[in-house]
Design an enzyme around this catalytic site. Sequence first.
Site, mmCIF file in Angstrom:
data_model
loop_
_atom_site.group_PDB
_atom_site.id
_atom_site.type_symbol
_atom_site.label_atom_id
_atom_site.label_comp_id
_atom_site.label_asym_id
_atom_site.label_seq_id
_atom_site.Cartn_x
_atom_site.Cartn_y
_atom_site.Cartn_z
ATOM 1 N N SER A 173 0.805 -1.221 0.000
ATOM 2 C CA SER A 173 0.000 0.000 0.000
ATOM 3 C C SER A 173 0.833 1.264 0.000
ATOM 4 O O SER A 173 0.374 2.314 -0.457
ATOM 5 C CB SER A 173 -0.932 0.013 1.214
ATOM 6 N N ASP B 158 -0.337 6.000 11.194
ATOM 7 C CA ASP B 158 -0.544 4.766 11.936
ATOM 8 C C ASP B 158 0.773 4.030 12.182
ATOM 9 O O ASP B 158 0.788 2.871 12.557
ATOM 10 C CB ASP B 158 -1.517 3.840 11.197
ATOM 11 N N HIS C 223 1.794 3.818 7.275
ATOM 12 C CA HIS C 223 1.462 4.510 6.024
ATOM 13 C C HIS C 223 1.914 5.966 6.085
ATOM 14 O O HIS C 223 1.432 6.720 6.936
ATOM 15 C CB HIS C 223 -0.044 4.437 5.755
#
Length: 217
Positions: free
Chosen positions: A15, A186, A189
């Site tokens: 991601s 977090d 990310h």
Amino acid sequence: MHIKETDTLLFVGDSITDAGRDRGDFASLGDGYVNEIARTLRARAGDGPVPAVINRGVSGNRVYDLEARWTTDVIEHRPTVVTVKIGINDTWRLYDSRLASPVDEFEACLDRLLANTVRELSAQLVVITPFLLPVTPEQESWFEDLTPRIDAVLRAAAANGAQVVRADLAMRRAAETREAAELARDGVHPSPLGHRIVAEAWLAAVDSVAVAPDPQR
């Protein structure tokens, strides 16, 4: 090395590479470090030609997911520079889902991907190290798994002649003067600032042209 206008740069990973790209748009680069790198290269080129940039990050991927799609998402595009950013989900899934990714198996899989790329393409390999900036006490324990995984990434890169981008060190240095959540909300990310730090680390490690620091930082 020096990135040339004739190069095709392909980025593959999880991601952090994906960064919200539109999977239905081949040209979509997402809003992360890949887009920052492309933006810098475009600005440097002015009105001249720029290298092609392809983003093949997929959110949630572990190294085994990369292996399943390596031929279609990497080899078939015939890139001249291949950048791999993988590893944090292999650690994260252990702690949130008890889904193990033993470091030796992780390393063997990454080594296969890099070695296969060397066999199939005349491409420069680049490997970005996974990183973590803990924002909760629980995340501190993740380093028990992540630290040897970073070492595995470094070994696989060295074994296959890959250029290494030490994103873990770049983000850690940035966290000396900023709150971790400002760089990665977090712990994993990156924020826009965090993505810019990763992009600058890539440009500094991969491209021989000096990268001017962002005046907004």
